[in-house]
Design an enzyme around this catalytic site. Structure first.
Site, PDB file in Angstrom:
ATOM      1  N   GLY A 162       6.606  -6.442  -0.463  1.00 19.86           N
ATOM      2  CA  GLY A 162       5.913  -6.514   0.583  1.00 19.86           C
ATOM      3  C   GLY A 162       6.744  -6.902   1.824  1.00 19.86           C
ATOM      4  CB  SER A 163       6.225  -7.732   5.362  1.00 18.61           C
ATOM      5  OG  SER A 163       5.108  -9.022   4.905  1.00 18.61           O
ATOM      6  CD1 TRP A 221      -0.214  -1.397   3.130  1.00 21.75           C
ATOM      7  CD2 TRP A 221       0.593   0.514   3.310  1.00 21.75           C
ATOM      8  NE1 TRP A 221       0.560  -1.403   4.292  1.00 21.75           N
ATOM      9  CE2 TRP A 221       1.131  -0.386   4.392  1.00 21.75           C
ATOM     10  CE3 TRP A 221       1.043   1.879   3.327  1.00 21.75           C
ATOM     11  CZ2 TRP A 221       2.044   0.259   5.164  1.00 21.75           C
ATOM     12  CZ3 TRP A 221       1.872   2.278   4.240  1.00 21.75           C
ATOM     13  CH2 TRP A 221       2.163   1.499   5.030  1.00 21.75           C
ATOM     14  CG  ASN A 222       5.237   1.047   0.730  1.00 20.48           C
ATOM     15  OD1 ASN A 222       4.715   0.621  -0.186  1.00 20.48           O
ATOM     16  ND2 ASN A 222       6.357   1.157   1.247  1.00 20.48           N
ATOM     17  CB  CYS A 275      11.213  -0.911   1.198  1.00 21.03           C
ATOM     18  SG  CYS A 275      11.103  -0.273  -0.341  1.00 21.03           S
ATOM     19  CE  LYS A 301      -3.282  -9.251  -2.556  1.00 23.89           C
ATOM     20  NZ  LYS A 301      -3.711  -7.879  -1.968  1.00 23.89           N
ATOM     21  N   PRO A 302      -3.633  -5.738  -6.063  1.00 26.27           N
ATOM     22  CG  PRO A 302      -5.463  -4.087  -6.096  1.00 26.27           C
ATOM     23  CD  PRO A 302      -5.125  -5.306  -6.496  1.00 26.27           C
ATOM     24  CB  ALA A 303      -2.259  -3.033  -0.722  1.00 28.74           C
ATOM     25  CD  GLU A 330      10.451  -2.582   6.444  1.00 27.68           C
ATOM     26  OE1 GLU A 330       9.759  -3.684   6.520  1.00 27.68           O
ATOM     27  OE2 GLU A 330      10.577  -1.819   5.599  1.00 27.68           O
TER      28      GLU A 330
HETATM   29  P1  NAD Z   1       2.446  -6.888   3.326  1.00 27.87           P
HETATM   30  O1  NAD Z   1       3.585  -8.073   3.139  1.00 27.87           O
HETATM   31  O2  NAD Z   1       1.282  -7.234   4.645  1.00 27.87           O
HETATM   32  O3  NAD Z   1       1.492  -6.831   1.995  1.00 27.87           O
HETATM   33  C1  NAD Z   1       2.175  -6.726   0.830  1.00 27.87           C
HETATM   34  C2  NAD Z   1       0.980  -7.232   0.004  1.00 27.87           C
HETATM   35  O4  NAD Z   1       0.944  -8.829   0.160  1.00 27.87           O
HETATM   36  C3  NAD Z   1      -0.231  -6.682   0.004  1.00 27.87           C
HETATM   37  O5  NAD Z   1      -0.730  -6.731  -1.228  1.00 27.87           O
HETATM   38  C4  NAD Z   1      -1.191  -7.653   0.865  1.00 27.87           C
HETATM   39  O6  NAD Z   1      -2.341  -7.773   0.707  1.00 27.87           O
HETATM   40  C5  NAD Z   1      -0.604  -9.188   0.533  1.00 27.87           C
HETATM   41  N1  NAD Z   1      -0.606  -9.908   1.471  1.00 27.87           N
HETATM   42  C6  NAD Z   1      -0.804  -9.832   2.781  1.00 27.87           C
HETATM   43  N2  NAD Z   1      -0.735 -11.241   3.303  1.00 27.87           N
HETATM   44  C7  NAD Z   1      -0.476 -12.063   2.408  1.00 27.87           C
HETATM   45  C8  NAD Z   1      -0.770 -13.617   2.428  1.00 27.87           C
HETATM   46  N3  NAD Z   1      -0.744 -14.317   3.558  1.00 27.87           N
HETATM   47  N4  NAD Z   1      -0.610 -14.085   1.260  1.00 27.87           N
HETATM   48  C9  NAD Z   1      -0.557 -13.307  -0.032  1.00 27.87           C
HETATM   49  N5  NAD Z   1      -0.547 -12.164  -0.047  1.00 27.87           N
HETATM   50  C10 NAD Z   1      -0.478 -11.475   1.138  1.00 27.87           C
HETATM   51  O7  NAD Z   1       3.159  -5.695   3.558  1.00 27.87           O
HETATM   52  P2  NAD Z   1       2.782  -4.237   3.652  1.00 27.87           P
HETATM   53  O8  NAD Z   1       2.634  -3.897   5.123  1.00 27.87           O
HETATM   54  O9  NAD Z   1       1.705  -3.840   2.718  1.00 27.87           O
HETATM   55  O10 NAD Z   1       4.123  -3.287   2.952  1.00 27.87           O
HETATM   56  C11 NAD Z   1       5.003  -3.138   3.726  1.00 27.87           C
HETATM   57  C12 NAD Z   1       6.101  -3.945   3.445  1.00 27.87           C
HETATM   58  O11 NAD Z   1       6.693  -3.881   2.109  1.00 27.87           O
HETATM   59  C13 NAD Z   1       7.449  -3.453   4.062  1.00 27.87           C
HETATM   60  O12 NAD Z   1       8.098  -4.518   4.741  1.00 27.87           O
HETATM   61  C14 NAD Z   1       8.224  -2.720   3.190  1.00 27.87           C
HETATM   62  O13 NAD Z   1       9.651  -2.821   3.576  1.00 27.87           O
HETATM   63  C15 NAD Z   1       7.952  -3.762   1.959  1.00 27.87           C
HETATM   64  N6  NAD Z   1       8.294  -2.908   0.683  1.00 27.87           N
HETATM   65  C16 NAD Z   1       9.369  -3.322   0.034  1.00 27.87           C
HETATM   66  C17 NAD Z   1       9.562  -2.821  -1.275  1.00 27.87           C
HETATM   67  C18 NAD Z   1      10.834  -3.009  -1.913  1.00 27.87           C
HETATM   68  O14 NAD Z   1      10.903  -2.801  -3.138  1.00 27.87           O
HETATM   69  N7  NAD Z   1      11.799  -3.939  -1.277  1.00 27.87           N
HETATM   70  C19 NAD Z   1       8.905  -1.541  -1.567  1.00 27.87           C
HETATM   71  C20 NAD Z   1       7.722  -1.142  -0.738  1.00 27.87           C
HETATM   72  C21 NAD Z   1       7.541  -1.916   0.431  1.00 27.87           C
END
Ligand code: NAD
Length: 507
Positions: A256-257, A178-179, A312, A202-204, A409
């Site tokens: 994502g995470s 989402w960021n 990130c 799939k978007p957040a 983080e």
């Molecule tokens: P998140 O991992 O919770 O969510 C990211 C995506 O994964 C979302 O679309 C979410 O709906 C989906 N998701 C969540 N649980 C899931 C599951 N069990 N199975 C499949 N998909 C699932 O992360 P967040 O809180 O939305 O974003 C923040 C994180 O993203 C931070 O750790 C940040 O550092 C990282 N990030 C990394 C980069 C990079 O390029 N390295 C860039 C931006 C953000």
């Protein structure tokens, strides 16, 4: 407000545009406000909807289709069917479509920025920057599409020709956070399309509106039905399970995470998908005694406070060398205390709300933990008087490695200050993390910056610079920050398979 929303089947959400956004989101093209899934070129409703909330006050912005496993499967079927023709299109044709998409994003940049700002919470000026950054990937990969060169290898045997050709990997699953809701999806879909792949995305759940608008513009640009399928949902695990299990999906690109990235890597193992994982960061920022302190301060403010710290590549741990500790901290505290905080929108504003209340709670817990272990607050340290998801820009000093904010983080507007005495210690502290995305060094000694950059275990180094992201350079990490690179000439390769063709009997 949600009771006033009756639209489920129509492509537009006029009721919402009129009633629920009284502060005049005022899109010049209200039809960019989409609330359905895009599958096989059609906008489709789901049995249920979920609400998209304004992080500034929790009010409802829109109700969006809450797609289920059946929709995820329909998306794969559409992408799989579309791949047959899309992979056969010429690079020039794909480039032309991506270029039209870029032009449309630029023409509608203000509407996209308003959507990003409202659903994600960042100030409008920053949202405009994100849209321009995201559009940069469309332009870049429109150009790179035409440069997917292969190789001709000198044959060790007479009468043979050894060719290397680049082919699209296939149907690609894209999952984004989402960021940076426009930039993250653009930097995955653009190289996928350039390479000849089709996409299920799939978007957040927090930020589907700007992604939906982006895909509406893709349709308008002439992206054929089924080439991009976008599935909003709050059932992330249900959707991704379908995609990870399906052998027609040949690649996953996830940002994502780290925890979710590891889960998806495990789930994709049975079908051995190609993976690009852009995961969490824990960036160190090192200021040496010989740094230009103005430059270092400017770099720190950019690296820490972009998107309120929710990036990130955000500087997570700040290490200051002993001799400049006191003078630098004094300037830093003044700069941080001067940051303006408020809801998204126009206005002289530096920082918006965090993405939701839970994120503000997490900031509170990190500060409490640090204070209990000996840190001191120099400015901020509490939830902001605006309430909800707002948190005060904060500086903590006397931070030590046993504190939680040194191991996870922060993802918010907290500056955690530690100190070091020599170069070796700075490098050891910087590398003392399972992550390896970005790092920042401030020093006027070119030999030192060269040495230290070489010793840091990260994918990205900023030297005397706090804003390093650009579509023309490779973005990605090492260690538990993931693998794969996005942007630059390296970004296309992640979406290509290499095929070796040996032609015999030519003599
Ligand atoms: P998140 O991992 O919770 O969510 C990211 C995506 O994964 C979302 O679309 C979410 O709906 C989906 N998701 C969540 N649980 C899931 C599951 N069990 N199975 C499949 N998909 C699932 O992360 P967040 O809180 O939305 O974003 C923040 C994180 O993203 C931070 O750790 C940040 O550092 C990282 N990030 C990394 C980069 C990079 O390029 N390295 C860039 C931006 C953000």
């Amino acid at each position: 407000m949600i009771t006033e929303i009756a639209v489920v089947d129509g492509p537009l959400f006029e009721e919402i545009a009129v009633s629920a956004w009284p502060q005049a989101l005022s899109l010049s093209r209200p039809d960019l406000l989409r609330a359905q899934a895009l599958v096989g070129g059609e906008w489709r409703s789901a049995a249920e909807q979920f609400l998209v909330l304004d992080p500034a006050d929790g009010s409802t912005i829109a109700a969006v289709a809450d797609c289920d496993a059946a929709m995820a499967l329909a998306a794969v079927e559409a992408a799989s069917a579309a791949f047959v023709a899309w992979r056969e299109t010429t690079a020039a044709a794909r480039a032309a479509i991506l270029r039209r998409w870029f032009d449309l994003v630029r023409a509608n940049a203000e509407d996209l920025a308003r959507l990003v700002s409202r659903e994600q919470g960042k100030p409008l000026a920053e949202a405009r920057g994100e849209v321009a950054y995201g559009a940069g990937y469309l332009e870049w990969f429109a150009e790179e599409a035409r440069r997917a060169y292969g190789d001709l290898i000198p044959s060790p045997v007479r009468g043979r020709e050894l060719k290397v050709v680049k082919e699209p990997v296939g149907v690609t699953a894209v999952i984004t956070p989402w960021n940076f809701p426009v930039a993250m999806i653009a930097r995955k879909i653009a190289p996928a399309l350039a390479a000849g792949c089709t996409v299920v995305a799939k978007p957040a759940a927090e930020t589907p509106l700007s992604a939906l608008a982006l895909c509406a513009l893709a349709q308008e640009a002439g992206v054929p039905p089924g080439v991009i399928n976008l599935v909003p949902t709050r059932r992330a695990a249900e959707i991704s399970q379908v995609w990870m299990d399906d052998s027609r999906v040949r690649k996953l690109s996830f940002t994502g995470s780290t925890a979710v990235g590891k889960t998806l890597a495990r789930q994709s193992a049975d079908t051995l998908k190609r993976l690009s994982l852009e995961l969490g960061g824990d960036a160190p920022l090192i200021v040496f005694d010989d740094a230009d302190l103005e430059v270092a301060l400017d770099g720190l403010m950019k690296a820490k406070f972009r998107n309120g710290g929710q990036a990130c590549v955000a500087a997570n741990r700040i290490y200051l060398q002993d001799a400049i500790y006191e003078p630098f901290v004094a300037r830093l505290v003044d700069a941080v205390a001067a940051l303006t905080v408020g809801p998204a929108g126009e206005g002289p504003r530096d920082i918006g709300p965090l993405i939701h209340d839970a994120a503000a709670n997490a900031m509170e817990r990190l500060v409490q933990d640090a204070l209990a272990k000996g840190a001191r607050v120099l400015t901020g340290g509490q939830r902001h008087p605006l309430g909800g998801a707002f948190f005060q820009p904060t500086v903590l000093t006397d931070v030590s490695p046993d504190m939680d904010l040194c191991h996870q983080e922060i993802f918010g507007p907290i500056v955690a200050l530690g100190r070091f005495s020599d170069e070796d210690q700075a490098v050891d502290l910087a590398n003392d993390t399972p992550f390896g995305l970005a790092a920042y060094i401030f020093s006027t000694d070119a030999r030192r910056t060269h040495r230290v950059a070489a010793r840091l275990d990260v994918g990205i180094v900023g030297i005397n610079e706090g804003a390093v992201s650009t579509e023309v350079a490779p973005f990605g990490g090492v260690k538990e920050s993931g693998y794969g690179r996005e942007g630059s000439r390296y970004g296309l390769a992640d979406y290509q398979n290499i095929k070796y063709v040996c032609v015999g009997g030519l003599d």
